[in-house]
Design an enzyme around this catalytic site. Structure first.
Site, short mmCIF file in Angstrom:
data_model
loop_
_atom_site.label_atom_id
_atom_site.label_comp_id
_atom_site.label_asym_id
_atom_site.label_seq_id
_atom_site.Cartn_x
_atom_site.Cartn_y
_atom_site.Cartn_z
N ASP A 755 0.87 -1.41 -0.11
CA ASP A 755 -0.39 -0.09 0.61
C ASP A 755 0.75 1.34 0.08
O ASP A 755 0.74 2.20 0.77
CB ASP A 755 -0.87 -0.18 1.29
CG ASP A 755 -0.14 -0.10 2.90
OD1 ASP A 755 1.29 -0.18 2.38
OD2 ASP A 755 -1.31 -0.22 3.64
N SER A 756 2.56 0.72 -0.46
CA SER A 756 3.17 2.52 -0.56
C SER A 756 3.67 2.61 -2.08
O SER A 756 4.10 1.19 -2.30
CB SER A 756 3.84 1.67 0.60
OG SER A 756 4.95 3.26 0.18
#
Length: 825
Positions: A755-756
């Site tokens: 999620d980055s």
């Protein structure tokens, strides 16, 4: 530096051969150590053999006991009675197998192996008598033995001394009984398995010696097993040429035929892997191939700094200490044992529990410290090796939920911040004014000032430009950069800020600038539920300033704690002295959607308290070691957490109830992610039993597991929500990679960590646009309804009605995420 692609490919083939050789060497070194120490029984092929023969041999031992318990004295009675008294034929079987395997490795005679096995059985019998006579003392002595020494012979001597000291009445066997018991077990092994055979060796005239050897078929299996373990456990490293594209789950990645045998999806379920052949996964493969094609390099600014910190054994930059937390006896340093522990009182028992927690924490910290040291050292070695190459690539694989990982050692961008700091893109791009803006935002983020607006972050970095130039020019004369949350990543950004200040917008920057989701699990649940309230708290909805759900919960927790303090609760006053901040509740909120339970929440708060106190950031003000106070606060946090994300919590419960229906139907739970990846959740009950040898086998636990056909209801339910959420964040990542590839202006530099996401600073605006478009395209429809229908299709008619429709959704307009500046920030 080699540039020609043909030469690079030839060199890559040589290097992949070395990866296999390095893995083989590593395996063989460990194998040699085990053989030299007579510990063949702990190597993978022999472990497999023990599991294969443990049950048949235990059944043979039980039959021997049943057939020979006649009550008459004699040779067989001498050996059968102690075996009967142990009342655990699986334990006896394990001791026998281990004794035989390790004895053969040490080239012991059959008589010596008989004595070894007999002594181990005798010790198990004595241990059983001790445990029945003084159970509390037995457990305490046993735990103490296991922490003080790893030397088995020393443990045996100490254990025997303990029996004498506490006057435990035991029968000491004579040598004849010891040999007889050992030889009877060897005889049963020969007659009921094909593991070993007896060989008679002539030593000299009229003098022979009996030895045990593995049968030819078993020796062949062992050799084959060792070869497979050595060749198929390679030392994976990045590739210096573009990896082969994945066209199926079994074809892609490394070039070498052995390395390329690893499937794309990490699983041992080959039926599931075979089923992927029938799926249309071209988009999914396209995303993976695009990520594999990204060119990286070793950061030449940061590697010398990394080397200097390591070579001088410094702990700046969050480098791990290389000082052991255990003394020479293996006991934790600095843990005080209060003599009142021995009092038979409630206070004594509480002190004992605290002492055990302190010991456990130090042991866990030491394991973590050693792991960090090894990972850091390994990453450093590989980085220094790869600094000679202009570019390299990370081979990818995925888990069964479709989440993407880099294959291999710790030298990859999914490692911690200090290792990430020595990786950059191979090809930089000119900053431009937009790139300069996002470079400054990234610097502020890595410093830890990421809860303010973008403009405020830029101003924050502008205010320290002079210091940044100083830190980048001479990082060891001025250590101000070490105050950052991610010090090595911040220092890496400082070098590029310095480059920009010197060269302006024409500066070519190859720094990965990342944008991170705000509590991605809650973001996904709020999108699925169209939950306006939660969406606003986690930046799915537009806002002028970044929202922080951690601070929101912390404020409400603090308010209740203040009310409790006003009512006279001393524990509340202690917490107010410590200070209620977002950090104390953050892990609870982050992991709630992944199946966190109240006990885990309490432990997380306790760990955070201990960490902050040890770092000197917070006062040591809670009662005793703080555990009871943390339990009190965890109950308050849990209540507010559930209230803050009510609709998301309802959806998690729906996932769990749905999984229970699948378990009742005895079916795996399947679903398809929005990018088309098929996920299957299949947790089954395991028919398992543990065999534990506490002294004679150096506290060895051998667990036999056989997967049953029946689904494990508890695991199916508890894993449903985290697995669905993780599969969806994997879908967002893959779709984002695919959109970056297909964009009118493709983004060639891309780094994805669940999620980055990161790219060069000049392309951050494009990355922001693409991420938001992906979410709109994937979730504008009612994905929950699709899941519901997909679940119904899998169930028999009589159980379809057991699944209720998904909870009622809210009114969130998904397209509004396009205007949310802080969705990923």
């Amino acid at each position: 530096m080699i540039q020609d692609e043909k030469q690079l490919r030839e060199l890559e083939l040589d290097r992949e051969g070395l990866m296999i050789a390095k893995g083989k060497e590593r395996y063989e070194q460990q194998l040699k150590k085990n053989v030299e120490k007579g510990r063949n029984s702990v190597t993978p092929p022999y472990i497999y053999l023990q599991k294969q023969y443990l049950v048949p041999l235990s059944q043979a031992i039980q039959s021997f006991i049943d057939e020979n318990l006649t009550g008459k004295a004699g040779v067989r009675a001498t050996s059968v009675i102690p075996l009967r008294d142990l009342d655990d034929t699986k334990k006896i079987s394990l001791i026998t197998l281990k004794g035989i395997i390790d004895g053969i490795a040490l080239n012991k005679t059959m008589l010596q192996i008989s004595v070894s096995i007999g002594k181990m059985i005798e010790l198990e019998e004595q241990s059983l008598i001790f445990k029945k006579d003084k159970p509390f003392l037995h457990n305490r002595i046993l735990r103490d033995l296991m922490t003080r020494t790893t030397n088995i012979e020393h443990r045996k001597k100490v254990f025997s001394h303990t029996l004498d000291k506490f006057k435990i009445q035991i029968e000491k066997w004579n040598i004849a009984k010891t040999v007889l018991v050992g030889q009877q077990l060897i005889s049963l092994t020969i007659s009921h398995t094909d593991l070993i055979e007896r060989k008679t060796i002539k030593i000299r005239k009229n003098n022979t010696q009996n030895y045990l050897t593995l049968t030819p078929i078993i020796q062949e299996k062992i050799d084959e097993g060792n070869f497979k373990c050595s060749v198929l456990t390679p030392y994976h490293k990045p590739m210096i040429v573009k990896p082969n594209d994945w066209s199926s789950a079994f074809s892609g990645g490394y070039i070498n035929e052995y390395l390329s045998k690893s499937p794309l999806v990490k699983t041992e379920d080959y039926q599931y892997l075979a089923s992927l052949k029938d799926k249309d996964l071209q988009d999914f493969y396209g995303a993976i191939n695009y990520l594999q094609g990204v060119e990286f390099a070793t950061d030449q600014n940061m590697l010398p700094i990394f080397n200097h910190i390591w070579d001088n054994n410094l702990t700046i930059g969050n480098f791990p200490s290389r000082e052991r937390l255990l003394d020479e006896r293996g006991k934790p340093k600095g843990v005080y044992r209060d003599p009142r522990i021995d009092d038979d009182s409630e206070q004594g028992r509480n002190l004992l529990r605290k002492y055990k927690r302190d010991l456990s924490r130090v042991y866990a910290d030491e394991i973590a410290r050693v792991s960090k040291v090894v990972n850091t050292s390994t990453a450093r070695d590989i980085a220094n090796e790869y600094k000679e190459f202009k570019k390299f690539h990370f081979v990818k694989n995925v888990d069964t939920r479709g989440r993407v990982y880099s294959v291999g050692t710790t030298y990859n961008y999914q490692s911690d911040q200090k290792i990430k700091s020595i990786i950059c893109f191979s090809n930089g791009e000119k900053l431009g004014s937009s790139g300069a803006y996002w470079l400054y935002v990234h610097a502020a983020n890595t410093y830890g000032n990421d809860k303010i607006t973008y403009d405020e972050r830029v101003d924050f970095i502008k205010s320290m430009e002079r210091e940044i130039i100083s830190w980048a020019s001479d990082p060891f004369s001025n250590l101000g950069w070490n105050d950052a949350d991610k010090p090595m990543e911040f220092l890496q950004a400082c070098h590029h800020v310095k480059g920009y200040l010197e060269q302006g917008v024409e500066y070519e920057c190859n720094l990965p600038v990342s944008v991170d989701a705000t509590c991605s699990g809650l973001q996904i649940l709020s999108i699925l539920m169209k939950d306006e309230d939660t969406a606003r708290k986690v930046n799915v909805s537009p806002s002028d300033k970044p929202q922080d759900v951690y601070t929101t919960v912390a404020v409400k927790v603090e308010k209740e704690v203040k009310e409790a303090a006003g009512a006279g609760a001393r524990v509340a006053n202690r917490w107010l002295q410590y200070g209620i901040s977002r950090s104390i509740v953050k892990r609870n909120i982050m992991t709630y959607v992944y199946g966190l339970k109240p006990y885990g929440a309490r432990q997380q708060i306790y760990d955070e308290y201990k960490k902050q106190v040890e770092l000197g950031h917070k006062p040591k003000c809670l009662e005793d070691d703080g555990f009871a106070d943390c339990k009190w606060l965890a109950n308050i946090v849990w209540k507010h957490l559930e209230n803050e994300i009510r609709l998301a919590s309802n959806l998690m419960k729906w996932f769990q109830e749905t999984a229970k229906v699948f378990s009742r139907a005895n079916l795996p739970m399947k679903w398809t992610t929005p990018i088309g990846f098929p996920v299957m959740q299949d947790y089954r009950y395991l028919n398992k039993f543990k065999v534990k040898t506490s002294i004679a086998g150096s506290m060895v636990y051998t667990t036999l597991r056989r997967q049953m056909d029946r689904k494990d209801t508890r695991k199916m339910a508890s894993a449903a929500s985290p697995n669905i959420v993780h599969s969806l964040d994997g879908a967002i990542a893959c779709a984002t990679a695919l959109y970056c590839k297909m964009d009118t202006k493709p983004i060639p530099n891309l780094m994805m960590i669940h999620d980055s996401f990161a790219t060069t600073p000049n392309r951050i605006d494009d990355l922001h646009r693409i991420i938001r478009q992906v979410v709109v395209d994937l979730f504008s429809g009612d994905y929950l309804e699709k899941l519901y229908l997909e679940f119904l299709d899998q169930l028999p008619e009589d159980l379809k009605e057991k699944i209720k429709p998904p909870p009622e959704r809210g009114s969130l307009e998904i397209s509004s995420v396009k205007n949310s500046r802080y969705f990923f920030s």
